[in-house]
Design a protein around this motif. Structure first.
Motif, mmCIF file in Angstrom:
data_model
loop_
_atom_site.group_PDB
_atom_site.id
_atom_site.type_symbol
_atom_site.label_atom_id
_atom_site.label_comp_id
_atom_site.label_asym_id
_atom_site.label_seq_id
_atom_site.Cartn_x
_atom_site.Cartn_y
_atom_site.Cartn_z
ATOM 1 N N UNK A 23 24.246 -4.099 79.298
ATOM 2 C CA UNK A 23 23.543 -3.448 80.401
ATOM 3 C C UNK A 23 23.249 -4.488 81.474
ATOM 4 N N UNK A 24 23.419 -4.100 82.736
ATOM 5 C CA UNK A 24 23.123 -5.017 83.844
ATOM 6 C C UNK A 24 21.629 -4.955 84.161
ATOM 7 N N UNK A 25 20.836 -5.526 83.257
ATOM 8 C CA UNK A 25 19.385 -5.478 83.401
ATOM 9 C C UNK A 25 18.854 -6.791 83.968
ATOM 10 N N UNK A 26 17.523 -6.941 83.957
ATOM 11 C CA UNK A 26 16.910 -8.126 84.554
ATOM 12 C C UNK A 26 17.355 -9.408 83.863
ATOM 13 N N UNK A 27 17.560 -9.360 82.540
ATOM 14 C CA UNK A 27 18.029 -10.561 81.831
ATOM 15 C C UNK A 27 19.378 -11.016 82.372
ATOM 16 N N UNK A 28 20.279 -10.058 82.601
ATOM 17 C CA UNK A 28 21.609 -10.390 83.118
ATOM 18 C C UNK A 28 21.514 -10.881 84.556
ATOM 19 N N UNK A 29 20.649 -10.259 85.365
ATOM 20 C CA UNK A 29 20.483 -10.686 86.756
ATOM 21 C C UNK A 29 20.133 -12.167 86.826
ATOM 22 N N UNK A 30 19.242 -12.610 85.932
ATOM 23 C CA UNK A 30 18.762 -13.997 85.978
ATOM 24 C C UNK A 30 19.881 -15.009 85.700
ATOM 25 N N UNK A 31 20.887 -14.603 84.938
ATOM 26 C CA UNK A 31 21.947 -15.554 84.553
ATOM 27 C C UNK A 31 23.313 -15.170 85.124
ATOM 28 N N UNK A 32 23.376 -14.121 85.942
ATOM 29 C CA UNK A 32 24.660 -13.540 86.321
ATOM 30 C C UNK A 32 25.613 -14.519 87.011
ATOM 31 N N UNK A 33 25.172 -15.315 87.986
ATOM 32 C CA UNK A 33 26.133 -16.246 88.608
ATOM 33 C C UNK A 33 26.745 -17.204 87.596
ATOM 34 N N UNK A 34 25.930 -17.741 86.685
ATOM 35 C CA UNK A 34 26.459 -18.629 85.650
ATOM 36 C C UNK A 34 27.399 -17.873 84.722
ATOM 37 N N UNK A 35 27.009 -16.659 84.340
ATOM 38 C CA UNK A 35 27.812 -15.843 83.432
ATOM 39 C C UNK A 35 29.186 -15.546 84.019
ATOM 40 N N UNK A 36 29.231 -15.112 85.263
ATOM 41 C CA UNK A 36 30.512 -14.661 85.812
ATOM 42 C C UNK A 36 31.434 -15.838 86.115
ATOM 43 N N UNK A 37 30.872 -16.965 86.547
ATOM 44 C CA UNK A 37 31.717 -18.129 86.817
ATOM 45 C C UNK A 37 32.279 -18.741 85.544
ATOM 46 N N UNK A 38 31.547 -18.645 84.428
ATOM 47 C CA UNK A 38 32.019 -19.177 83.158
ATOM 48 C C UNK A 38 32.856 -18.174 82.381
ATOM 49 N N UNK A 39 32.876 -16.907 82.816
ATOM 50 C CA UNK A 39 33.566 -15.853 82.073
ATOM 51 C C UNK A 39 34.800 -15.304 82.771
ATOM 52 N N UNK A 40 34.830 -15.368 84.100
ATOM 53 C CA UNK A 40 35.920 -14.757 84.874
ATOM 54 C C UNK A 40 36.747 -15.856 85.538
ATOM 55 N N UNK A 41 37.926 -16.156 85.004
ATOM 56 C CA UNK A 41 38.764 -17.194 85.615
ATOM 57 C C UNK A 41 39.196 -16.805 87.027
ATOM 58 N N UNK A 42 39.061 -17.756 87.935
ATOM 59 C CA UNK A 42 39.481 -17.504 89.308
ATOM 60 C C UNK A 42 38.493 -16.740 90.157
ATOM 61 N N UNK A 43 37.264 -16.578 89.693
ATOM 62 C CA UNK A 43 36.297 -15.735 90.414
ATOM 63 C C UNK A 43 36.058 -16.240 91.838
ATOM 64 N N UNK A 44 35.870 -17.537 92.001
ATOM 65 C CA UNK A 44 35.616 -18.069 93.344
ATOM 66 C C UNK A 44 36.845 -17.915 94.245
ATOM 67 N N UNK A 45 38.039 -18.027 93.684
ATOM 68 C CA UNK A 45 39.255 -17.816 94.466
ATOM 69 C C UNK A 45 39.359 -16.370 94.929
ATOM 70 N N UNK A 46 38.942 -15.442 94.078
ATOM 71 C CA UNK A 46 38.948 -14.026 94.464
ATOM 72 C C UNK A 46 37.975 -13.785 95.611
ATOM 73 N N UNK A 47 36.779 -14.376 95.536
ATOM 74 C CA UNK A 47 35.816 -14.218 96.628
ATOM 75 C C UNK A 47 36.383 -14.769 97.935
ATOM 76 N N UNK A 48 37.026 -15.920 97.867
ATOM 77 C CA UNK A 48 37.634 -16.495 99.067
ATOM 78 C C UNK A 48 38.703 -15.560 99.621
ATOM 79 N N UNK A 49 39.514 -14.980 98.744
ATOM 80 C CA UNK A 49 40.544 -14.047 99.181
ATOM 81 C C UNK A 49 39.972 -12.786 99.792
ATOM 82 N N UNK A 50 38.853 -12.312 99.260
ATOM 83 C CA UNK A 50 38.197 -11.127 99.837
ATOM 84 C C UNK A 50 37.812 -11.410 101.284
ATOM 85 N N UNK A 51 37.301 -12.601 101.542
ATOM 86 C CA UNK A 51 36.976 -12.962 102.919
ATOM 87 C C UNK A 51 38.206 -12.988 103.809
ATOM 88 N N UNK A 52 39.290 -13.573 103.310
ATOM 89 C CA UNK A 52 40.526 -13.658 104.097
ATOM 90 C C UNK A 52 41.127 -12.279 104.354
#
Length: 247
Positions: A23-52
């Motif tokens: 569940x995307x609850x308050x516990x997940x909110x507190x750690x979400x940036x760390x969670x997604x960067x350590x769990x989703x390969x290429x996440x920052x590259x995808x964000x950069x591509x979304x901007x482009x």
């Protein structure tokens, strides 16, 4: 871009007597940036591509949508990409009240001339119109499979001619042998980022009932059936991919 302060993700670090559905609850909110960067390969590259891609496809006097906006990383990327366009606004939507509250705080910390409306709502029920860019960044995989076609049809109908859907998803390979390879590579990625076998196992158990993933072939077929003339994978790392579909 999208680099928010975050506590370390240790939600699944201790043995749980029962692993509940994710569940995307308050516990997940507190750690979400760390969670997604350590769990989703290429996440920052995808964000950069979304901007482009926003810079390429956004149209003046139109609306940009971030469906399943979580903490607003893709919203920020879109806002940066559209900064030189007149009359553009952004609507960011998430059904987690905790995510929406934190998203508003994050967006308020970045100055911009482009207005952003952050809404706590179900993306299956919102009204959309006059859209030039619609982003679903790891969102469709949490929509019940039987409802995905309808959600995407509503997106297609809301897009102006020449508008684009930016869709990032975890996927499964139609070839079981290749799927096993991709899954193993992803688990190695998580181990390299400090997750234990216990964390990987318990997270997988928590998410398997709420995240049903498709093959890339299924995504392309669904987009064609809805009416998109063009769809293409523009980024892939292991079993994570970002697609663009142009109306």
């Amino acid at each position: 871009m999208g680099q928010f302060d975050s506590k370390p993700d240790a939600i699944f670090a201790e043995p749980l007597s029962k692993v509940s559905d994710f569940v995307f609850d308050q516990r997940v909110v507190e750690v979400f940036p760390d969670m997604i960067n350590r769990s989703v390969p290429g996440y920052q590259s995808i964000l950069q591509g979304i901007g482009q891609l926003t810079q390429r496809f956004a149209q003046a006097d139109s609306v940009l949508y971030d469906l399943g906006c979580s903490l607003g990383a893709a919203t920020l990327a879109m806002r940066q990409g559209a900064k030189d366009l007149a009359g553009v606004s952004i609507v960011a939507v998430d059904n987690s009240a905790a995510m929406v509250e934190r998203c508003r705080l994050h967006l308020d910390g970045y100055r911009s001339e482009i207005p952003v409306h952050v809404e706590c709502a179900d993306i299956r029920a919102i009204e959309m119109a006059n859209a030039s860019v619609i982003t679903m960044n790891f969102t469709l995989q949490f929509v019940p499979p039987e409802q995905r076609q309808d959600v995407l049809q509503r997106i297609y109908d809301a897009l102006n001619p020449g508008g684009v859907l930016l869709l990032a998803e975890k996927f499964r390979s139609a070839d079981p042998t290749m799927d096993a390879v991709l899954v193993d590579l992803h688990h190695e990625f998580k181990r390299a980022n400090g997750y234990s076998e216990l964390e990987i196992s318990q997270k997988r158990a928590a998410i398997e009932n709420v995240m049903r993933i498709d093959t890339l072939e299924a995504h392309h077929e669904r987009l064609r059936e809805i009416g998109f003339a063009h769809s293409q994978v523009w980024f892939q790392c292991y079993n994570f991919a970002a697609l663009l579909a142009v109306k």
